[in-house]
Motif scaffolding. Structure first.
Motif, PDB file in Angstrom:
ATOM      1  N   ALA A 128       0.665  -1.082   0.068  1.00  0.00           N
ATOM      2  CA  ALA A 128       0.045  -0.092   0.000  1.00  0.00           C
ATOM      3  C   ALA A 128       0.902   1.197   0.159  1.00  0.00           C
ATOM      4  N   HIS A 162      -7.520   1.155   0.974  1.00  0.00           N
ATOM      5  CA  HIS A 162      -6.424   1.325   0.386  1.00  0.00           C
ATOM      6  C   HIS A 162      -6.374   3.006   0.487  1.00  0.00           C
ATOM      7  N   HIS A 347      -4.081  -1.759   4.604  1.00  0.00           N
ATOM      8  CA  HIS A 347      -4.592  -2.574   3.410  1.00  0.00           C
ATOM      9  C   HIS A 347      -4.450  -4.171   3.183  1.00  0.00           C
TER      10      HIS A 347
END
Length: 358
Positions: A128, A162, A347
């Motif tokens: 991420a 995200h 994430h």
């Protein structure tokens, strides 16, 4: 007697320019123009065309060291907003089109954007890092109202927890306030709203198909009230056009809840130099030469400077004056405010997605 220059309202660029990547070129000859006039035909159709594309990848690595993003995602190429200064105009030449009117009239839609993003976020190799929507062209330009690709992308970012950044100058962003609120709860979103002037007449000339200044300020306020971190980009600063508005604009955005302000100096790289020069001779003939001269003064005597670390802020007396004004404006109106860092920690737990709430 000199021929009067005709200014086309509702568009930024007033001309199409030759595509440097194309082996073919065309021009409108006088005999063809005379024929069109006799027949009552329009030389060119001003209607916007939507062109479907299906790229193999959607996430772009940003290699420029002086742009505050590592990755960008652009669901659309070309932009109907028609901002005359837009650096993204040059990228339209890679698709075989002109950086001028074609950039505003021929909008390429990446139809498989959502599927490509989901595939990327599911990849075990992807770690991420913030991805910015609109690193090149606005993800909330008019066609988004119908297609809703950006909305689906935001849902995907939320599904996989995200981090995402958004750059836009369109109040259509508020349509997706429900998703933005949810993203903001986990510090997964930042919005960078582009406001270049407080003068509506200036906005109409510079950015003919964008949201009004009033709408953008209202958008800023509503985002702030909803708990969505939002800052403002006053980009670009164009000497002689909006360079005198720095203090009043920063004051106005501070009152609406902005957490920060950024700026760039205008630079007319590639085909944009000719497009902008043609535009200003038609739109502001009384000050065209003065503005062009001042822009050149900020870039060592040229309309563009490609040197990393210097190209965005310019050099010389005018650029230094602009820099000092922003320092003063931040101290006066934005002291103690900052944009929270985006959360990249969640994430990994959501690689396989989660139940959507929308």
């Amino acid at each position: 007697m000199e021929k009067e220059e005709i200014f086309t309202k509702g568009r930024g660029a007033q001309i199409n320019v030759a595509n440097k990547f194309s082996a073919l070129s065309h021009e409108f000859r006088d005999d063809f123009l005379n024929y069109c006039e006799m027949e009552g035909d329009e030389v060119a159709n001003s209607k916007t065309s939507i062109i479907d594309t299906f790229p193999k990848t959607i996430i772009n690595k940003v290699i420029s060291p002086d742009i505050g993003m590592e990755y960008s995602l652009n669901p659309y190429q070309g932009c109907e907003h028609g901002c005359i200064y837009c650096y993204a105009r040059n990228s339209h030449e890679y698709w075989g089109y002109s950086a001028g009117i074609d950039f505003e009239q021929k909008i390429l839609v990446k139809r498989n954007s959502v599927a490509l993003l989901e595939k990327k976020l599911q990849s075990s190799r992807w770690k991420a890092v913030p991805i910015v929507l609109s690193g090149n062209t606005d993800c909330y330009q008019p066609v988004e109202k119908k297609l809703e690709i950006t909305r689906q992308l935001l849902k995907t970012f939320f599904k996989y927890k995200h981090p995402v950044g958004i750059i836009t100058k369109n109040s259509l962003l508020l349509r997706d306030l429900d998703i933005l609120r949810e993203l903001a709860k986990d510090n997964l979103v930042q919005v960078h709203l582009s406001i270049t002037s407080l003068n509506e007449d200036t906005r109409r000339l510079l950015e003919p198909r964008t949201a009004t200044i009033k709408k953008r300020l209202e958008t800023l306020k509503k985002l702030s009230e909803a708990g969505v971190p939002v800052s403002v980009m006053m980009a670009p600063i164009i000497p002689g056009i909006n360079s005198h508005e720095i203090l009043p604009l920063v004051k106005a955005i501070s009152e609406k809840g902005a957490l920060g302000v950024g700026y760039t100096m205008v630079r007319l790289n590639g085909a944009i130099g000719g497009i902008f020069s043609d535009w200003i001779q038609k739109a502001m003939p009384d000050r065209a030469e003065k503005v062009l001269h001042q822009i050149a003064e900020c870039h060592g005597g040229n309309l563009n400077d490609s040197e990393f670390g210097r190209r965005m802020k310019g050099s010389g007396n005018i650029a230094e004056q602009v820099s000092q004004q922003f320092k003063i404006a931040r101290k006066m109106y934005l002291s103690g405010r900052s944009t929270p860092k985006l959360n990249c920690e969640l994430h990994q737990q959501y690689k396989n997605g989660q139940m959507q709430l929308f």
